[in-house]
Design a protein around this motif. Structure first.
Motif, PDB file in Angstrom:
ATOM      1  N   LYS A 225       0.836  -1.233   0.000  1.00 37.53           N
ATOM      2  CA  LYS A 225       0.000   0.000   0.000  1.00 37.53           C
ATOM      3  C   LYS A 225       0.858   1.264   0.000  1.00 37.53           C
ATOM      4  O   LYS A 225       0.534   2.246  -0.663  1.00 37.53           O
ATOM      5  CB  LYS A 225      -0.897   0.000   1.240  1.00 37.53           C
ATOM      6  CG  LYS A 225      -2.067  -0.948   1.130  1.00 37.53           C
ATOM      7  CD  LYS A 225      -3.146  -0.541   2.142  1.00 37.53           C
ATOM      8  CE  LYS A 225      -4.332  -1.476   2.075  1.00 37.53           C
ATOM      9  NZ  LYS A 225      -4.300  -2.597   3.014  1.00 37.53           N
ATOM     10  N   LYS A 226       1.965   1.238   0.756  1.00 41.41           N
ATOM     11  CA  LYS A 226       2.824   2.427   0.851  1.00 41.41           C
ATOM     12  C   LYS A 226       3.459   2.740  -0.511  1.00 41.41           C
ATOM     13  O   LYS A 226       3.488   3.898  -0.929  1.00 41.41           O
ATOM     14  CB  LYS A 226       3.889   2.180   1.936  1.00 41.41           C
ATOM     15  CG  LYS A 226       4.823   3.306   2.201  1.00 41.41           C
ATOM     16  CD  LYS A 226       4.184   4.664   2.468  1.00 41.41           C
ATOM     17  CE  LYS A 226       3.627   4.836   3.850  1.00 41.41           C
ATOM     18  NZ  LYS A 226       2.975   6.179   4.016  1.00 41.41           N
ATOM     19  N   GLU A 229       0.783   4.110  -2.725  1.00 37.87           N
ATOM     20  CA  GLU A 229       0.409   5.487  -2.292  1.00 37.87           C
ATOM     21  C   GLU A 229       1.479   6.509  -2.762  1.00 37.87           C
ATOM     22  O   GLU A 229       1.146   7.546  -3.332  1.00 37.87           O
ATOM     23  CB  GLU A 229       0.325   5.472  -0.763  1.00 37.87           C
ATOM     24  CG  GLU A 229      -0.031   6.785  -0.111  1.00 37.87           C
ATOM     25  CD  GLU A 229       0.301   6.718   1.393  1.00 37.87           C
ATOM     26  OE1 GLU A 229      -0.132   5.761   2.080  1.00 37.87           O
ATOM     27  OE2 GLU A 229       1.019   7.625   1.866  1.00 37.87           O
ATOM     28  N   GLU A 278       9.920  10.265   1.826  1.00 36.21           N
ATOM     29  CA  GLU A 278       9.432   9.035   1.161  1.00 36.21           C
ATOM     30  C   GLU A 278      10.489   7.916   1.233  1.00 36.21           C
ATOM     31  O   GLU A 278      10.157   6.753   1.443  1.00 36.21           O
ATOM     32  CB  GLU A 278       9.067   9.345  -0.300  1.00 36.21           C
ATOM     33  CG  GLU A 278       7.769  10.145  -0.414  1.00 36.21           C
ATOM     34  CD  GLU A 278       7.533  10.769  -1.785  1.00 36.21           C
ATOM     35  OE1 GLU A 278       6.380  11.149  -2.046  1.00 36.21           O
ATOM     36  OE2 GLU A 278       8.488  10.904  -2.584  1.00 36.21           O
ATOM     37  N   GLU A 281      10.194   6.422   4.563  1.00 33.42           N
ATOM     38  CA  GLU A 281       8.987   5.577   4.664  1.00 33.42           C
ATOM     39  C   GLU A 281       9.228   4.227   3.978  1.00 33.42           C
ATOM     40  O   GLU A 281       8.803   3.182   4.469  1.00 33.42           O
ATOM     41  CB  GLU A 281       7.795   6.286   4.012  1.00 33.42           C
ATOM     42  CG  GLU A 281       7.263   7.448   4.826  1.00 33.42           C
ATOM     43  CD  GLU A 281       6.150   8.207   4.093  1.00 33.42           C
ATOM     44  OE1 GLU A 281       5.372   8.868   4.768  1.00 33.42           O
ATOM     45  OE2 GLU A 281       6.080   8.124   2.845  1.00 33.42           O
TER      46      GLU A 281
END
Ligand SMILES: NC(=O)c1ccc[n+]([C@@H]2O[C@H](COP(=O)([O-])OP(=O)(O)OC[C@H]3O[C@@H](n4cnc5c(N)ncnc54)[C@H](OP(=O)(O)O)[C@@H]3O)[C@@H](O)[C@H]2O)c1
Length: 288
Positions: A225-226, A229, A278, A281
């Motif tokens: 999902k990351k 996204e 990012e 993350e």
């Protein structure tokens, strides 16, 4: 005449659309395109599609597809050179030494087999595929590395490196006096290899990432999902985010695909940039 003009127009469109892939300097002075085509599953058509998309670096091995990978690459390169579209010096070809050729004296036999399959006079990069000893014999990585230095000196390859090596094995080959230009290992957001990356950076050895978009070991990576996204913010796919993550860490990537759409997507990495936030993350996705 009209046919010729149409062909010329199409050729120029292909050239315009093909990506210009940046190079990275290696510790021996040679340079390598930072994106290459993974060669463990190829067809003649997928190799041609990759060259048309701008790939100028192909990774293969003597045993990929039982030798059919090197043979297909060799056939396409021969045709491409003959057509004059691309010259030998414009492509970067990597192949690998298999375990049965690990004894020092047999390394030259291994590389010569690859050169024959590929129809080339030299490789750009030759790697020890795995540090494992052959047939239970006690050949050290140091001994095999001496054979690699022999084939380097014999100009059968421009550069030499290793694959699947840990720090201890790297220490053993470095002690022989020639530092490998790269260590090709599995690397992607789920296995980011930060620890060995610091060691490699310290020794000016590049990391080449295999299975950079998951391969068979992390088949769910692209559904993360990351990554999806972050991709949506930049209007790119999760695969492009995974590849760009590596490139921004100075890692070379060799994704594999036979799908023309994916082949183009996997080199279309230079019109967006991940932010530091990012990158952090994505680093947090590491599972190892
Ligand atoms: N040194 C070593 O021990 C070692 C080990 C493994 C691999 N390698 C090298 O590394 C290369 C790449 O590794 P790999 O094949 O394991 O893994 P990979 O390139 O991470 O993954 C390949 C898979 O991803 C799919 N794919 C490719 N691009 C995609 C995209 N943009 N969107 C969605 N799916 C995409 C491919 O599907 P399609 O086929 O449908 O396109 C294929 O199933 C190999 O070809 C080989 O050259 C080296």
């Amino acid at each position: 005449m009209t046919k010729l003009l149409i062909s010329l127009a199409l050729l120029s469109i292909t050239t315009c659309l093909a990506q210009q892939i940046p190079y990275r300097q290696l510790n021996d002075g040679h340079k390598i395109p930072i994106v290459g085509l993974g060669g463990n599953h190829v067809t003649e058509q997928s190799i041609k599609d990759a060259l048309d998309a701008g790939y100028r670096h192909i990774d293969t091995s003597l045993n990929y597809m039982g030798g059919a990978s090197e043979a297909a690459i060799g056939k396409v390169l021969k045709e491409t050179f003959k057509e004059g579209k691309i010259k030998r010096q414009d492509v970067y070809i990597t192949s690998k030494l298999e375990t049965e050729y690990h004894p020092r004296k047999q390394v030259s036999e291994g590389i010569k087999k690859s050169l024959t399959n590929l129809g080339l006079e030299y490789l750009d990069l030759y790697l020890i595929h795995t540090p494992a000893s052959s047939n239970g014999t006690n050949i050290t990585v140091g001994e095999t590395w001496e054979g690699m230095i022999d084939v380097l000196k014999a100009n059968l390859t421009r550069s030499i490196g290793v694959s699947n090596f840990n720090e201890k094995q790297l220490d053993e080959v470095i002690a022989k006096g020639v530092v490998p230009v790269t260590n090709q290992i599995i690397c992607n957001p789920y296995i980011n290899q930060n620890q060995i990356l610091s060691y490699l950076n310290k020794h000016n050895i590049t990391l080449t990432a295999y299975s950079p978009i998951g391969g068979t070991r992390y088949p769910d990576l692209l559904k993360d999902k990351k990554l999806i996204e972050i991709g949506a913010k930049h209007n790119v796919t999760s695969a492009q985010v995974a590849l760009r993550f590596e490139i921004q860490r100075d890692i070379i990537v060799i994704p594999n695909s036979q799908n023309p759409k994916y082949l183009k997507e996997n080199v279309d990495l230079f019109n967006f940039k991940l932010t530091d936030e990012e990158i952090k993350e994505i680093e947090a996705l590491n599972k190892n």
